[in-house]
Design a protein around this motif. Structure first.
Motif, PDB file in Angstrom:
ATOM      1  N   ASP A  12       0.884  -1.200  -0.016  1.00 10.78           N
ATOM      2  CA  ASP A  12       0.138  -0.031  -0.009  1.00 10.78           C
ATOM      3  C   ASP A  12       0.797   1.405  -0.022  1.00 10.78           C
ATOM      4  N   SER A  13       1.802   1.232   0.748  1.00 11.25           N
ATOM      5  CA  SER A  13       2.659   2.355   1.031  1.00 11.25           C
ATOM      6  C   SER A  13       4.234   2.391   0.477  1.00 11.25           C
ATOM      7  N   ALA A  14       4.469   1.563  -0.356  1.00 12.06           N
ATOM      8  CA  ALA A  14       5.856   1.669  -0.719  1.00 12.06           C
ATOM      9  C   ALA A  14       5.884   1.455  -2.408  1.00 12.06           C
ATOM     10  N   SER A  15       6.508   2.327  -2.945  1.00 11.64           N
ATOM     11  CA  SER A  15       6.642   2.087  -4.544  1.00 11.64           C
ATOM     12  C   SER A  15       7.560   1.098  -5.044  1.00 11.64           C
ATOM     13  N   ALA A  16       7.669   0.690  -6.034  1.00 17.39           N
ATOM     14  CA  ALA A  16       8.521  -0.435  -6.500  1.00 17.39           C
ATOM     15  C   ALA A  16      10.002   0.017  -6.520  1.00 17.39           C
ATOM     16  N   GLN A  17       9.988   1.466  -6.762  1.00 12.88           N
ATOM     17  CA  GLN A  17      11.246   2.000  -6.582  1.00 12.88           C
ATOM     18  C   GLN A  17      11.751   1.852  -5.039  1.00 12.88           C
ATOM     19  N   ASN A  18      11.004   2.284  -4.143  1.00 13.20           N
ATOM     20  CA  ASN A  18      11.266   2.164  -2.818  1.00 13.20           C
ATOM     21  C   ASN A  18      11.608   0.476  -2.302  1.00 13.20           C
ATOM     22  N   ILE A  19      11.092  -0.543  -2.897  1.00 11.08           N
ATOM     23  CA  ILE A  19      11.211  -1.647  -2.544  1.00 11.08           C
ATOM     24  C   ILE A  19      12.654  -2.131  -2.966  1.00 11.08           C
ATOM     25  N   THR A  20      13.036  -1.691  -4.169  1.00 11.04           N
ATOM     26  CA  THR A  20      14.323  -2.155  -4.541  1.00 11.04           C
ATOM     27  C   THR A  20      15.192  -1.322  -3.469  1.00 11.04           C
ATOM     28  N   PHE A  26      14.732  -0.595  -0.458  1.00 13.85           N
ATOM     29  CA  PHE A  26      14.389  -1.400   0.767  1.00 13.85           C
ATOM     30  C   PHE A  26      15.369  -2.420   1.015  1.00 13.85           C
ATOM     31  N   PHE A  27      14.975  -3.361  -0.211  1.00 15.91           N
ATOM     32  CA  PHE A  27      16.032  -4.648  -0.166  1.00 15.91           C
ATOM     33  C   PHE A  27      17.471  -4.260  -0.051  1.00 15.91           C
ATOM     34  N   ALA A  28      17.763  -3.343  -0.702  1.00 13.61           N
ATOM     35  CA  ALA A  28      19.379  -2.994  -0.576  1.00 13.61           C
ATOM     36  C   ALA A  28      19.762  -2.571   0.613  1.00 13.61           C
ATOM     37  N   GLU A  29      19.129  -1.947   1.368  1.00 16.64           N
ATOM     38  CA  GLU A  29      19.213  -1.699   2.859  1.00 16.64           C
ATOM     39  C   GLU A  29      19.273  -2.878   3.624  1.00 16.64           C
ATOM     40  N   LEU A  30      18.291  -3.824   3.433  1.00 15.93           N
ATOM     41  CA  LEU A  30      17.807  -5.106   4.092  1.00 15.93           C
ATOM     42  C   LEU A  30      19.446  -5.769   4.051  1.00 15.93           C
ATOM     43  N   SER A  31      19.980  -5.818   2.870  1.00 17.02           N
ATOM     44  CA  SER A  31      21.106  -6.734   2.633  1.00 17.02           C
ATOM     45  C   SER A  31      22.328  -6.044   3.328  1.00 17.02           C
ATOM     46  N   ARG A  32      22.301  -4.925   3.901  1.00 21.62           N
ATOM     47  CA  ARG A  32      23.349  -4.376   4.811  1.00 21.62           C
ATOM     48  C   ARG A  32      23.320  -4.992   5.980  1.00 21.62           C
ATOM     49  N   ILE A  33      22.010  -5.478   6.422  1.00 17.69           N
ATOM     50  CA  ILE A  33      21.708  -5.909   7.988  1.00 17.69           C
ATOM     51  C   ILE A  33      21.992  -7.604   7.878  1.00 17.69           C
ATOM     52  N   TYR A  34      21.454  -8.163   6.767  1.00 10.95           N
ATOM     53  CA  TYR A  34      21.431  -9.630   6.630  1.00 10.95           C
ATOM     54  C   TYR A  34      22.265 -10.099   5.432  1.00 10.95           C
ATOM     55  N   ARG A  53      11.123   3.528   8.408  1.00  8.29           N
ATOM     56  CA  ARG A  53      11.929   4.464   7.179  1.00  8.29           C
ATOM     57  C   ARG A  53      11.310   4.483   5.894  1.00  8.29           C
ATOM     58  N   PHE A  54      10.967   3.239   5.467  1.00  3.66           N
ATOM     59  CA  PHE A  54      10.428   2.851   3.982  1.00  3.66           C
ATOM     60  C   PHE A  54       8.761   2.675   4.088  1.00  3.66           C
ATOM     61  N   GLU A  55       8.370   2.666   5.522  1.00  4.43           N
ATOM     62  CA  GLU A  55       6.855   2.505   5.443  1.00  4.43           C
ATOM     63  C   GLU A  55       6.529   1.097   5.049  1.00  4.43           C
ATOM     64  N   MET A  56       7.302   0.425   5.350  1.00  2.25           N
ATOM     65  CA  MET A  56       7.180  -1.247   4.891  1.00  2.25           C
ATOM     66  C   MET A  56       6.359  -1.934   6.057  1.00  2.25           C
ATOM     67  N   PRO A  57       5.235  -2.593   5.895  1.00  2.00           N
ATOM     68  CA  PRO A  57       4.363  -3.067   6.885  1.00  2.00           C
ATOM     69  C   PRO A  57       5.153  -4.305   7.228  1.00  2.00           C
ATOM     70  N   PHE A  58       5.165  -5.004   8.495  1.00  2.00           N
ATOM     71  CA  PHE A  58       5.971  -6.100   8.964  1.00  2.00           C
ATOM     72  C   PHE A  58       5.002  -6.753   9.915  1.00  2.00           C
ATOM     73  N   ILE A  59       5.616  -7.970   9.869  1.00  2.00           N
ATOM     74  CA  ILE A  59       4.957  -9.141  10.984  1.00  2.00           C
ATOM     75  C   ILE A  59       6.071  -9.577  11.553  1.00  2.00           C
ATOM     76  N   ALA A  60       6.090  -9.920  12.769  1.00  2.00           N
ATOM     77  CA  ALA A  60       7.010 -10.865  13.387  1.00  2.00           C
ATOM     78  C   ALA A  60       6.487 -12.050  13.593  1.00  2.00           C
ATOM     79  N   ARG A  61       6.940 -13.307  12.946  1.00  2.00           N
ATOM     80  CA  ARG A  61       6.538 -14.495  13.062  1.00  2.00           C
ATOM     81  C   ARG A  61       7.296 -15.446  13.947  1.00  2.00           C
ATOM     82  N   GLY A  62       6.550 -16.388  14.701  1.00  2.00           N
ATOM     83  CA  GLY A  62       7.296 -17.303  15.383  1.00  2.00           C
ATOM     84  C   GLY A  62       7.196 -18.775  14.771  1.00  2.00           C
ATOM     85  N   SER A  63       6.506 -19.480  15.271  1.00  2.00           N
ATOM     86  CA  SER A  63       6.358 -20.894  14.582  1.00  2.00           C
ATOM     87  C   SER A  63       5.089 -20.945  13.757  1.00  2.00           C
TER      88      SER A  63
END
Lengths: 424, 492, 369
Positions: B6-14, B16-24, B72-82
């Motif tokens: 809903d709140s992130a453009s395709a450009q943003n997603i790219t 976002f994942f670039a930033e994610l790959s700095r964490i993981y 920062r990227f307005e990316m919705p998230f869920i923390a998931r257990g099992s």
């Protein structure tokens, strides 16, 4: 679970796969029972995740090559079946899935070679013996070997026992109480021929005559569980012909072979032999099951008190639901203390060719198992499967220093007890 | 990516994942179809959503960095257990991020003398009790999925179990939580003492279904394990009699650890699953468990027996030993999943009714089941009045899901009508959100929306769960509400 | 508390009108905790009475101004009690005041505190809105857990109007064991051992002298056996321990006195400090070093220190102790600029929630005045 698997388009295995998927309610009770989930902690590496993935592939939503790495990682230990409250026949599902997807797979050249090599050697004792001997030579060049081939070498013994041809009939001692046929197994014959002879002697001791049909082949489990469906079918068909019908039971002494033979009906679904296979399966059982039901002659008490850790082979405990019988047999030996291995339901990582195909996961599981075994401080380890024996022995030697803990087959333990020999 | 969040453009997603790959590292960011598909649903498979990615954090800092990045990227998230939620609570947000907490599974601290353990949220519920068993301690909340579900999930949904009557739910056994709020702020709630000063923020965080952020560390209260259990199974020729027996036990002044009822269908399922050996011809079986010191339990036993016999049970059987007790409980706790043997799909309901209305509720459910022509199995925490009707259907039949949902809705409304709750322990999740407004007033629901807004104005954390989609039905037809214009109320 | 300027709304509508028209609102119940209710302008005493009580449900609903004693008596008639054993019942404490102050008594050791037994709340927020949270059944996971949030909130989030609680049956018989250990160290050790043991104690309190108080509740048929076991455990810590068993009114008086804080000397201020049994010895050392007079009782297996200090001791001393122990404190009596002392946690979360409960900052506790 709801699905849209096009059952009719898949062939005779479509229905059993769809039925298995349908039974899964995605509750996750299988997660703690799954060795790969314990190692990787990812949903795709869990039974529930793989069922979902297989469903998605069968429905055409996920490409097979994307799903393959996760389906491949499954050991086929079917620990999940034991844990599953809704009764998903997971083993059937994954065997059928592997069989139907193998033809569509695009394997790398190295993969294909390795796979062909395995499927063309392991099931044939003569070829395997030759390959294993060459392996001893290859060990010198261990460092130069590519990873997986090198890992394979590590599992081979430095020196093979001498080949011992099996008799066609092994008579009962004293009055004959029954007559059975024995599957000789392939890798087992080469790596540990003593297991078959121990089995024959224990059966004889208890008044059982054993026939070892000359025309028998490999059980086919290795082929079936790696998706080589045609080869598995051929083996199954040959064994249907080779084994006599006038015996009390068809015995196996390798858990993997036993569970494989119990699947003949599934493998031959849609084939003319399907009905015969159904009858055949009813007569197959593990040697421990047969003996426990028969009631065995009590072995003499051991000279020294011996602590024995019994390891449940997955293909006995989970696939064939055989847990109590081997324990009963072992418990009948005086001066033997039977101990349980913590987390004993977990696979040791052997799983047929798994330690060749997924060496990292197999090694991690092997080490975990070795540590669990050692925590029980046993003098000897017993189990009912040659693959587990090799795997546990290898990893025990990685973990323990100084003391060597022998790993023997349940029949070898009984045999030694009858002969008054020490176990450790 | 087939659709954008809903709140992130395709450009943003790219980006976002670039930033994610700095964490993981690459192997801890899952993005291909085969990796994402298995995360699409939880224990309630009729809801599915494909996330844009799944990350597998191994440290608290990684979780914090991830939440901050999502903010920062307005990316919705869920923390998931099992992923064992039975209310759709762990279903991903379509094209949002899943933070899979399974590798955050260390027990950080255990103090037997203080009766506390500090654990990471990915620790499996049962592992806690196993870890402390050597000191004859245990962690009391025992959801049926205990061997599978995580403490983080338990915290998010205030999970219950069979022994809530005496010991309460998850929130009664959590002393402190370190959490990251949806905007990345880190908070420490509560502590390690049984007592506290000031408003109970820990209690407020628990059961918020992930809407208030992600737990990073949880301080659990441990209890000495009861010395003796006395588990009794009583068979009845009607559900009603079993229900009345519960009221009689309560009236006797006994306080059992658990009182559970299973009906014929669920007994059949559990029997097929594990060979639990329930009485073959019983319409209902009541499980009552006394627990405590040996002296006390032995003194209570005759009293319990006299009450049960008076209640019209025609078979009364006590667990012979630990193994038998385990079997009784394994059967009970496998019952939901075992119903998979009777039906390919089912919806588990979780409504609560006042104990005195139990028999009435059961009779009405039976009537509804007949009216709809849908089988409903019943297995429930009778001591708490917490029903678990399992509404069975075959998802491949046209309209079957819809009909099952309708029946479920009727059962939920029945619970509300009788003065109970729409959920005792599974949470609202996705599945019951439309009924929340029937249990609470319009104002109360709006108030809950405002609480969510205050903590997470962008609705990033587990968006779309727990609260109904719009604050009031009227909003759907009348356009923007004055309060909405002022930014006081919101819709999804 | 009984000044003529005090408003006493008789129902929720009157309360809502009052809130909407007022500023700097401080709420009080019966005023049994003067430091929390000083300067109150509205009392809940006009909204009193049990609304629903169905013994077989183990629940009751009562208005916030209801005296605890009234509810206790109603429960007792039906063989039930407050499992969290609220303090100051005889002093006249109300249900609402006890909830807002988050107080439980020694008996909370067995099953949990007031936060563990609250099920539902109806309250008036800073906008004068009536909000309902939680439920009326013993188990409920719907909505946010507002009932827990307001427990201990000291009137900062709104005025509590109606509360639902879970209750339990009264044990058939009570027995108290008094064990005199040589000193605090041994007494504390015994307390830790007993807290870990499987004896299912109802109460476990320690006096600084090393005197340990234990209470058992249950069937009379089991009492002797249970007492013997506890005695053995106590003797394992110190074979020479002097153990006395009290029952009947002797038992009742011990805990009435603890619950009503009758051990607190005249003109002392009473402070609640949540601690852990690992801190008991340290706390005693710190208090000795601090050099002021005090009376203490470690309750709930060492999870709370009830500290009574002369009025002459300043808040600085208390703040220092809080800092040294790393614990917050709550003053129940005495005159304080802010009865809540020491570190506060979770402020970022609390502040966000407060913007909804009290957007215009109408509610002032002594804490924020």
């Amino acid at each position: 679970m709801q699905h849209d698997i096009p059952v009719d388009q898949i062939g005779p295995l479509g229905l059993p796969m769809a039925e298995a998927v349908q039974k899964c309610v995605h509750c996750g009770f299988c997660l703690p029972a799954c060795p790969t989930y314990q190692v990787h902690g990812e949903e795709m590496d869990s039974p529930r995740g793989r069922i979902f993935l297989m469903k998605e592939v069968l429905e055409g939503n996920v490409a097979l090559d994307e799903a393959e790495p996760y389906v491949d990682k499954c050991l086929g230990c079917v620990g999940c079946e034991t844990a599953c409250p809704s009764g998903v026949p997971y083993g059937e599902l994954i065997t059928a899935f592997r069989a139907t997807s193998e033809t569509k797979r695009d394997r790398s050249a190295i993969d294909k070679t390795l796979r062909r090599f395995i499927l063309e050697t392991l099931p044939y004792p003569g070829r395997f013996r030759m390959a294993a001997k060459l392996g001893g030579v290859g060990r010198i060049f261990r460092k130069a070997m590519p990873g997986r081939l090198g890992d394979m070498l590590d599992l081979l013994p430095a020196k093979l026992p001498a080949a011992q041809p099996l008799p066609e009939v092994f008579p009962a001692e004293g009055e004959r109480k029954g007559r059975v046929a024995l599957l000789a197994g392939c890798a087992q014959q080469v790596l540990a021929p003593d297991i078959n002879f121990a089995t024959l002697r224990v059966l004889a001791k208890n008044g059982i005559e054993t026939v070892i049909p000359k025309q028998q082949s490999c059980c086919g489990a290795l082929a079936a569980h790696t998706g080589a469906a045609d080869q598995a079918k051929q083996f199954a068909k040959q064994n249907l012909k080779a084994f006599p019908t006038d015996v009390d039971a068809i015995l196996t002494n390798a858990a993997g072979c036993g569970s494989g033979m119990h699947e003949y009906e599934l493998w031959l679904r849609g084939e003319p032999e399907q009905a015969a296979a159904e009858e055949f399966v009813k007569r197959v059982c593990d040697v421990s099951v047969f003996l426990a039901k028969l009631g065995i002659v009590a072995p003499p008490e051991l000279q020294t008190k011996t602590r024995l850790a019994y390891h449940d082979a997955c293909h006995l405990a989970h696939a064939q639901k055989v847990k109590s019988q081997p324990r009963e047999l072992l418990a009948s030996i005086g001066n033997l203390e039977l101990v349980e291995i913590p987390n004993g339901d977990m696979c040791c990582g052997s799983a047929g060719t798994y330690n060749i195909e997924q060496p990292e996961t197999a090694a991690e599981l092997g080490n975990q198992k070795a540590r669990a075994v050692i925590s029980t401080e046993p003098d000897v380890v017993a189990t009912g499967n040659i693959g587990c024996m090799t795997q546990i022995e290898t990893h025990l030697s990685n973990v323990v220093f100084g003391k060597r803990i022998p790993v023997l087959h349940t029949m070898q333990i009984l045999d030694r007890a009858y002969r008054g020999e020490p176990l450790a | 990516m087939s659709a954008e969040p809903d709140s992130a453009s395709a450009q943003n997603i790219t980006a976002f994942f670039a930033e994610l790959s700095r964490i993981y590292s690459a192997d801890r960011i899952l993005t291909n179809n085969a990796q994402l598909a298995p995360y699409e649903s939880d224990g309630l498979t009729c809801f599915r959503a494909r996330p844009c990615g799944v990350v597998l954090p191994e440290t608290q800092q990684e979780v914090i960095d991830t939440v901050r990045l999502c903010h920062r990227f307005e990316m919705p998230f869920i923390a998931r257990g099992s992923g064992t939620s039975l209310s759709g609570g762990a279903v991903p947000i379509e094209n949002g991020l899943v933070i899979a907490m399974n590798r955050m599974n260390k027990i950080l601290d255990y103090d037997a003398e203080q009766l506390t353990a500090v654990v990471e949220p990915g620790v499996i519920n049962l592992k806690v009790s196993q870890h402390v068993a050597g000191d004859r301690l245990y962690y009391a909340p025992d959801p049926s999925s205990g061997p599978v579900c995580t403490i983080g999930g338990n915290v998010a949904f205030n999970s219950g179990g069979a022994h809530c009557l005496k010991y309460g739910m998850t929130s009664n056994h959590v002393l402190g939580i370190k959490a990251v709020l949806p905007d990345g702020e880190i908070v420490n709630l509560g502590g390690d003492s049984l007592e506290s000063v000031g408003q109970d923020l820990t209690g407020m965080f628990i059961g918020s279904e992930g809407l208030f952020g992600v737990a990073l560390e949880v301080t659990l209260r441990l209890l000495p394990k009861p010395e003796k259990y006395y588990t009794l199974q009583a068979a009845y020729d009607s559900l009603e009699k079993a229900g009345n027996a519960v009221a009689m036990v309560v009236a006797s002044g006994l306080l059992p650890g658990a009182m559970e009822i299973m009906d014929r269908l669920s007994m059949d399922a559990a029997d097929a699953a594990i060979g639990a050996g329930y009485p073959q011809d019983a319409a209902a079986v009541l499980i009552v468990e006394l627990e405590g010191t040996t002296d006390e339990v032995e003194a209570e036993m005759p009293l319990l027996h006299s009450v049960i016999e008076e209640s019209g049970a025609y078979i009364v059987e006590a667990a012979k030993d630990d193994a038998h007790r385990t079997k009784i409980w394994t059967g009970r706790k496998s019952a939901f999943s075992a119903v998979g043997r009777l039906s390919p799909d089912f919806i588990v309901q979780d409504g609560v009714v006042p104990r005195t209305r139990l028999a009435e509720a059961l009779a009405e459910i039976e009537r509804l089941s007949g009216e709809y022509g849908i089988r409903v199995a019943n297995v429930f925490h009778a001591g708490d009045g917490n029903l678990h009707p399992l509404v069975m259907f075959d998802g491949r039949e046209e309209g079957a899901l819809h009909k099952a949902e309708e029946l479920s809705g009727e059962i939920i409304r029945l619970c509300i009508r009788l003065g109970g709750s729409i959920t005792g322990e599974h949470g609202v999740g996705l599945e019951k959100r439309m009924y929340l407004g029937e249990m609470y007033g319009e104002d109360d629901i709006e108030f809950m929306h405002r609480l969510q807004h205050a903590v997470d104005p962008q609705k990033l954390a587990n968006r779309g769960k727990k609260l109904p989609a719009a604050t009031a039905p009227a909003l759907l037809t009348r356009g923007a509400h004055p309060l909405e214009k002022q930014g006081v109320i919101f819709r999804d | 508390m009984t000044t003529s300027s005090m408003h006493r709304p008789a129902n929720i509508e009157e309360l809502q009108d009052f809130v909407r028209a007022s500023q700097n609102i401080r709420v009080c119940g019966a005023g049994t905790k003067p430091s929390l209710s000083s300067g109150a302008i509205v009392s809940t005493s006009g909204m009193s009475g049990i609304l629903e009580y169905e013994p077989s449900e183990y629940t009751f609903t009562a208005l916030a101004g209801t005296p605890l004693s009234e509810i206790r008596d109603a429960l007792a008639e039906n063989g039930q009690l407050f499992p969290f054993d609220p303090p100051l019942v005889e002093a006249g404490a109300t249900l609402g005041g006890t909830t807002a102050s988050g107080l439980s008594g020694p008996g909370r050791f067995r099953y949990g505190g007031i936060r563990d037994f609250i099920l539902g709340v109806k309250m008036v927020t800073g906008e004068g809105r009536a909000v309902f949270g939680g439920g009326k059944v013993v188990k409920n996971a719907a909505g946010f857990d507002i009932p827990k949030l307001v427990t201990g909130s000291l009137g900062r989030l709104g005025v509590l109007v109606e509360l639902t609680f879970k209750v339990f049956p009264i044990p058939e018989t009570w027995t108290t064991i008094r064990a005199d250990f040589r000193g605090l160290d041994t007494g504390n050790l015994a307390m830790i051992r007993l807290a870990m043991a499987q004896e299912e104690l109802q109460c476990l309190d320690l006096e600084p002298s090393g005197r340990l108080w234990l209470r058992l509740g249950g069937l009379s048929a089991a009492v002797d056996g249970r007492v013997d076991r506890v005695r053995k455990l106590l003797q394992q810590v110190d074979a020479g321990v002097n153990v006395e068993v009290l029952s009947g009114t002797d038992d009742v008086h011990v805990w009435d006195d603890a619950r009503e804080f009758r051990w607190v000397p005249e003109n002392y201020q009473l402070i609640k400090l949540p601690v852990s049994s690992a801190q008991v010895v340290t706390a005693e050392q710190l208090l000795t070093e601090a050099g002021f007079e005090s009376a203490r009782r470690y309750s709930v297996g060492g999870n709370v220190l009830w500290l009574a200090i002369p009025e002459s001791v300043g808040s600085d001393e208390v703040d220092r102790l809080c800092q040294q122990l790393g614990r917050p404190a709550l003053a129940l009596t005495g005159s304080w600029s802010d009865p809540q002392r020491g570190p506060r946690q979770g402020q970022a979360f609390a502040e966000r929630l407060l913007t909804v409960f009290d957007p215009d900052s109408r509610f002032e506790t002594a804490a924020t005045a």
